[in-house]
Scaffold this active site. Structure first.
Site, PDB file in Angstrom:
ATOM      1  N   ARG A  18       0.824  -1.214   0.000  1.00 17.37           N
ATOM      2  CA  ARG A  18       0.000   0.000   0.000  1.00 17.37           C
ATOM      3  C   ARG A  18       0.855   1.260   0.000  1.00 17.37           C
ATOM      4  O   ARG A  18       0.582   2.200  -0.749  1.00 17.37           O
ATOM      5  CB  ARG A  18      -0.965   0.019   1.185  1.00 17.37           C
ATOM      6  CG  ARG A  18      -2.082  -1.011   1.058  1.00 17.37           C
ATOM      7  CD  ARG A  18      -3.019  -0.986   2.237  1.00 17.37           C
ATOM      8  NE  ARG A  18      -2.272  -1.275   3.454  1.00 17.37           N
ATOM      9  CZ  ARG A  18      -2.649  -0.908   4.669  1.00 17.37           C
ATOM     10  NH1 ARG A  18      -3.758  -0.210   4.852  1.00 17.37           N
ATOM     11  NH2 ARG A  18      -1.931  -1.221   5.724  1.00 17.37           N
ATOM     12  N   ASN A  36      -6.212  -2.710   1.858  1.00 19.13           N
ATOM     13  CA  ASN A  36      -6.192  -4.158   1.954  1.00 19.13           C
ATOM     14  C   ASN A  36      -7.625  -4.666   1.982  1.00 19.13           C
ATOM     15  O   ASN A  36      -8.507  -4.013   2.535  1.00 19.13           O
ATOM     16  CB  ASN A  36      -5.478  -4.619   3.229  1.00 19.13           C
ATOM     17  CG  ASN A  36      -3.981  -4.461   3.142  1.00 19.13           C
ATOM     18  OD1 ASN A  36      -3.401  -4.370   2.070  1.00 19.13           O
ATOM     19  ND2 ASN A  36      -3.330  -4.454   4.290  1.00 19.13           N
TER      20      ASN A  36
END
Length: 90
Positions: A18, A36
């Site tokens: 990320r 996520n």
């Protein structure tokens, strides 16, 4: 402006994916978010020029240095009008 909703599968959680996505997206001038998913995938919405989005889609296939990408799926989406910057979501 082009917008894509992206789902990346493989070993993509717990490997800085990320943060790497945010860094890449900001460098390309993209807006959107990354998060996520409960199923172990990473999902993102990226918006920007055709060239920048195409470059980011190619980078998703490579992934962050510690990741192992199995598949990248993407579909066009409508870019929200209030999107400013790039956000890492939980």
């Amino acid at each position: 402006m082009r917008c894509e909703r992206v789902v990346v599968t493989g070993r993509v959680q717990g490997v800085w994916f990320r943060a790497w996505t945010e860094e890449q997206a900001l460098g390309l001038g993209l807006t959107g978010w990354v998060r996520n998913r409960a199923d172990g995938a990473v999902e993102a919405m990226i918006a920007g020029s055709d060239e920048a989005v195409a470059t980011m889609l190619a980078r998703f296939h490579q992934g962050s240095p510690a990741s192992s990408v199995s598949e990248v799926r993407h579909d066009p989406c409508e870019a929200p009008e209030d999107t400013d910057g790039f956000e890492v979501r939980s």
